[in-house]
Design a protein around this motif. Structure first.
Motif, PDB file in Angstrom:
ATOM      1  N   TYR A  28       0.810  -1.210   0.000  1.00 19.57           N
ATOM      2  CA  TYR A  28       0.000   0.000   0.000  1.00 19.57           C
ATOM      3  C   TYR A  28       0.843   1.260   0.000  1.00 19.57           C
ATOM      4  CZ  TYR A  28      -3.805  -3.205   0.769  1.00 19.57           C
ATOM      5  OH  TYR A  28      -4.703  -4.238   0.601  1.00 19.57           O
ATOM      6  N   HIS A  29       0.276   2.315  -0.540  1.00 20.10           N
ATOM      7  CA  HIS A  29       0.942   3.608  -0.578  1.00 20.10           C
ATOM      8  C   HIS A  29       0.584   4.376   0.699  1.00 20.10           C
ATOM      9  CE1 HIS A  29       1.465   2.524  -4.820  1.00 20.10           C
ATOM     10  NE2 HIS A  29       2.499   3.339  -4.772  1.00 20.10           N
ATOM     11  N   TYR A  30       1.291   4.065   1.751  1.00 19.43           N
ATOM     12  CA  TYR A  30       1.005   4.696   3.043  1.00 19.43           C
ATOM     13  C   TYR A  30       1.272   6.197   3.007  1.00 19.43           C
ATOM     14  CZ  TYR A  30       0.812  -0.116   4.724  1.00 19.43           C
ATOM     15  OH  TYR A  30       0.470  -1.447   4.904  1.00 19.43           O
ATOM     16  N   GLY A  31       2.101   6.629   2.067  1.00 19.69           N
ATOM     17  CA  GLY A  31       2.360   8.053   1.928  1.00 19.69           C
ATOM     18  C   GLY A  31       1.139   8.843   1.487  1.00 19.69           C
ATOM     19  N   ALA A  32       0.113   8.149   1.005  1.00 14.50           N
ATOM     20  CA  ALA A  32      -1.125   8.816   0.601  1.00 14.50           C
ATOM     21  C   ALA A  32      -2.033   9.116   1.785  1.00 14.50           C
ATOM     22  CB  ALA A  32      -1.891   7.931  -0.395  1.00 14.50           C
ATOM     23  N   LEU A  33      -1.703   8.564   2.936  1.00 11.29           N
ATOM     24  CA  LEU A  33      -2.605   8.625   4.085  1.00 11.29           C
ATOM     25  C   LEU A  33      -2.204   9.723   5.066  1.00 11.29           C
ATOM     26  CD1 LEU A  33      -2.819   4.776   4.641  1.00 11.29           C
ATOM     27  CD2 LEU A  33      -4.359   6.229   3.307  1.00 11.29           C
ATOM     28  N   LEU A  34      -3.188  10.245   5.737  1.00 11.18           N
ATOM     29  CA  LEU A  34      -2.964  11.290   6.725  1.00 11.18           C
ATOM     30  C   LEU A  34      -2.540  10.689   8.058  1.00 11.18           C
ATOM     31  CD1 LEU A  34      -6.110  13.552   6.132  1.00 11.18           C
ATOM     32  CD2 LEU A  34      -3.921  13.571   4.913  1.00 11.18           C
ATOM     33  N   THR A  35      -1.919  11.498   8.886  1.00 11.05           N
ATOM     34  CA  THR A  35      -1.683  11.100  10.265  1.00 11.05           C
ATOM     35  C   THR A  35      -3.019  11.179  11.004  1.00 11.05           C
ATOM     36  OG1 THR A  35      -1.280  13.342  11.066  1.00 11.05           O
ATOM     37  CG2 THR A  35       0.624  12.116  10.176  1.00 11.05           C
ATOM     38  N   PRO A  36      -3.132  10.564  12.180  1.00 10.56           N
ATOM     39  CA  PRO A  36      -4.386  10.683  12.937  1.00 10.56           C
ATOM     40  C   PRO A  36      -4.768  12.130  13.207  1.00 10.56           C
ATOM     41  CG  PRO A  36      -3.062   8.905  13.835  1.00 10.56           C
ATOM     42  CD  PRO A  36      -2.200   9.602  12.820  1.00 10.56           C
ATOM     43  N   GLU A  37      -3.773  12.971  13.496  1.00  8.86           N
ATOM     44  CA  GLU A  37      -4.056  14.380  13.787  1.00  8.86           C
ATOM     45  C   GLU A  37      -4.546  15.113  12.533  1.00  8.86           C
ATOM     46  OE1 GLU A  37      -1.491  12.515  16.638  1.00  8.86           O
ATOM     47  OE2 GLU A  37      -1.194  12.809  14.466  1.00  8.86           O
ATOM     48  N   GLU A  38      -3.905  14.840  11.389  1.00 11.43           N
ATOM     49  CA  GLU A  38      -4.338  15.449  10.132  1.00 11.43           C
ATOM     50  C   GLU A  38      -5.743  14.979   9.762  1.00 11.43           C
ATOM     51  OE1 GLU A  38       0.025  15.926   7.930  1.00 11.43           O
ATOM     52  OE2 GLU A  38      -1.140  14.075   7.741  1.00 11.43           O
ATOM     53  N   ALA A  39      -6.017  13.700  10.004  1.00  9.48           N
ATOM     54  CA  ALA A  39      -7.340  13.158   9.678  1.00  9.48           C
ATOM     55  C   ALA A  39      -8.427  13.818  10.518  1.00  9.48           C
ATOM     56  CB  ALA A  39      -7.353  11.647   9.890  1.00  9.48           C
ATOM     57  N   GLN A  40      -8.112  14.070  11.789  1.00  9.76           N
ATOM     58  CA  GLN A  40      -9.088  14.728  12.651  1.00  9.76           C
ATOM     59  C   GLN A  40      -9.376  16.145  12.149  1.00  9.76           C
ATOM     60  OE1 GLN A  40      -8.067  14.647  16.790  1.00  9.76           O
ATOM     61  NE2 GLN A  40      -9.879  15.776  17.440  1.00  9.76           N
ATOM     62  N   ALA A  41      -8.314  16.846  11.714  1.00 11.49           N
ATOM     63  CA  ALA A  41      -8.500  18.184  11.168  1.00 11.49           C
ATOM     64  C   ALA A  41      -9.306  18.131   9.876  1.00 11.49           C
ATOM     65  CB  ALA A  41      -7.139  18.840  10.917  1.00 11.49           C
ATOM     66  N   GLN A  42      -9.067  17.111   9.069  1.00 11.85           N
ATOM     67  CA  GLN A  42      -9.811  16.973   7.818  1.00 11.85           C
ATOM     68  C   GLN A  42     -11.287  16.684   8.091  1.00 11.85           C
ATOM     69  OE1 GLN A  42      -9.489  13.486   5.244  1.00 11.85           O
ATOM     70  NE2 GLN A  42      -9.017  14.868   3.543  1.00 11.85           N
ATOM     71  N   THR A  43     -11.573  15.872   9.097  1.00 10.54           N
ATOM     72  CA  THR A  43     -12.961  15.589   9.456  1.00 10.54           C
ATOM     73  C   THR A  43     -13.722  16.877   9.747  1.00 10.54           C
ATOM     74  OG1 THR A  43     -12.419  13.404  10.354  1.00 10.54           O
ATOM     75  CG2 THR A  43     -14.459  14.419  11.138  1.00 10.54           C
ATOM     76  N   ILE A  44     -13.073  17.774  10.470  1.00 15.71           N
ATOM     77  CA  ILE A  44     -13.702  19.063  10.792  1.00 15.71           C
ATOM     78  C   ILE A  44     -13.897  19.883   9.520  1.00 15.71           C
ATOM     79  CG2 ILE A  44     -13.374  21.235  12.028  1.00 15.71           C
ATOM     80  CD1 ILE A  44     -11.792  19.600  14.142  1.00 15.71           C
ATOM     81  N   ALA A  45     -12.869  19.889   8.636  1.00 16.98           N
ATOM     82  CA  ALA A  45     -12.962  20.661   7.393  1.00 16.98           C
ATOM     83  C   ALA A  45     -14.078  20.125   6.494  1.00 16.98           C
ATOM     84  CB  ALA A  45     -11.619  20.607   6.649  1.00 16.98           C
ATOM     85  N   ILE A  46     -14.211  18.811   6.428  1.00 18.12           N
ATOM     86  CA  ILE A  46     -15.262  18.202   5.608  1.00 18.12           C
ATOM     87  C   ILE A  46     -16.635  18.557   6.160  1.00 18.12           C
ATOM     88  CG2 ILE A  46     -16.327  15.999   4.967  1.00 18.12           C
ATOM     89  CD1 ILE A  46     -13.464  14.873   4.743  1.00 18.12           C
TER      90      ILE A  46
END
Length: 442
Positions: free
Chosen positions: A414-432
């Motif tokens: 898998y291309h793990y470089g495509a994935l966010l860190t948990p902290e980035e994902a939490q910020a993205q959830t708010i942005a979405i």
């Protein structure tokens, strides 16, 4: 206007998520196994947010962990489903793992490190593989009778314990009606031609008969045993009829069919399996062809009616890999070269199709698509899939209004470089969330 805002958000989030990420080990060209498996075999391979369920970010803020049904450990150390399972939903961001990978301690340790460092929270593991082998030892009458165990995973209990320690949601993949091993051992349960011979597909593999209730019980029994060792969800693959050459010569016993056509019997199996497994505290999902969405002909051929299946599952998983759409689909010249646009169009089709059933007051499954993390070099017109292409598909899921996804790589690279860190994902959830609220006000 909405599409422009969505595209702008996509570009901004891509810049945010990929800045500073390096590309990890690139995936190799597909082997025959990769080409064979487009999620469900020979053809193509989320819903809304969960009502009153917490988002991942809200759960983290509340101090909750990402977990499945409430479970307890027995005196023998085996994780068992509690008498009153919680069936706590998780917004899945997952990857598929073969039994060979799951059975390797070294590989699993490496994968768990990646999961801990990224937004991933789920693994889909073969409990029964595409050839009918049950992948770890289980005390099951029929499994033992036909000697179906090929223990690729030597200590499933220990693996489940380790995954739970890292708050990783576990999905058991169980291919349903493509099962050459079961057909060999129980020929009375398999598809047969009018001359009495066993039907075999283009690869020489036999299929079992979806009309045979004994097969249903066998599949449910394996699912329950998977739940006993710690799996949170049972995901059925190959929940369909074979579509290959020679199927016109297959005959079905009228005492089995009872006048039901293909979609009716597939839906009835789903209803039966759901009732049996949900009673045990397990979530139930199924993989379906992407092409059945909006295509009555394909739906009848394979026996999968999208909305009817969604009405009898917790999750429905359309296999919408860009590489498996023909040239010109969705008005896109070469879909494999446009991962974002292809996924967005496929999921917008999903939404339109399910609207028909929502109008009838049906409670429908959450839509959780399979996404492509491999390069389809066997196509005439393809592109190399890397971090950007994987992230584009994930973004398309969000822009279509869905929240969950699973990545497919037959080689489990898998291309793990495509994935966010948990902290980035939490910020993205708010942005979405904010973006969707803004769009709803337009």
């Amino acid at each position: 206007m909405k599409r422009k805002i969505a595209l702008l958000l996509f570009l901004l989030l891509c810049m945010f998520s990929l800045t500073g990420c390096k590309r990890y080990e690139p995936i190799r060209d597909l082997t025959e196994e990769d080409r064979r498996r487009d999620g469900d075999g020979t053809m193509d391979r989320s819903s809304e947010s969960y009502g009153d369920a917490l988002t991942e970010g809200e759960a983290l803020e509340a101090g909750q962990t990402k977990s499945g049904p409430e479970q307890t450990a027995g005196g023998d150390g085996i994780i068992r489903i509690s008498s009153k399972p919680g069936r706590n939903r998780v917004k899945v961001k997952g990857i598929y793992l073969s039994a060979n990978t799951a059975g390797s301690s070294a590989r699993m340790d490496e994968i768990i490190r990646y999961i801990d460092a990224t937004e991933l929270n789920t693994v889909v593991i073969d409990v029964k593989d595409d050839f009918g082998n049950v992948t770890f030892k289980m005390d099951s009458p029929v499994v033992n009778e036909i000697d179906a165990v090929k223990a690729y995973i030597g200590d499933m209990e220990a693996l489940a314990k380790k995954l739970k320690e890292h708050n990783i949601y576990m999905i058991a993949r169980i291919p349903a009606f493509r099962d050459p091993y079961l057909a060999e051992k129980k020929p009375e349960w398999c598809l047969k031609c009018s001359d009495g011979s066993i039907y075999k597909d283009n690869k020489g593999q036999a299929w079992v008969d979806p009309y045979k209730r004994e097969v249903w019980d066998y599949l449910v029994e394996i699912g329950k045993k998977a739940g006993e060792v710690g799996f949170d969800e049972i995901q059925f693959d190959y929940v369909r009829f074979c579509t290959e050459r020679g199927m016109d010569d297959v005959v079905f016993d009228e005492s089995d069919t009872n006048g039901m056509d293909k979609p009716q019997i597939i839906t009835e199996f789903i209803q039966y399996a759901y009732d049996e497994l949900a009673e045990e505290g397990l979530f139930v999902s199924a993989d379906v062809f992407g092409t059945i969405i909006g295509s009555p002909t394909d739906a009848q051929t394979v026996g999968q009616i999208y909305g009817e299946m969604a009405a009898n599952l917790d999750f429905i998983c359309p296999m919408i890999y860009p590489s498996h759409y023909g040239n010109g689909n969705f008005g896109i010249e070469y879909p494999d070269t446009k991962p974002y646009e292809t996924i967005l169009e496929a999921l917008e089709g999903s939404r339109k199709e399910l609207k028909k059933f929502e109008a009838e007051g049906q409670n429908l499954a959450t839509v959780r698509p399979w996404l492509q993390d491999f390069t389809a070099s066997y196509l005439e017109h393809y592109i190399e899939y890397g971090d950007a292409e994987v992230r584009a598909q994930i973004q398309a899921v969000y822009d279509a209004g869905y929240d969950e996804w699973i990545l497919w790589s037959a080689a489990n690279r898998y291309h793990y470089g495509a994935l966010l860190t948990p902290e980035e994902a939490q910020a993205q959830t708010i942005a979405i969330k904010e973006s969707r609220e803004a769009l709803s006000q337009d």
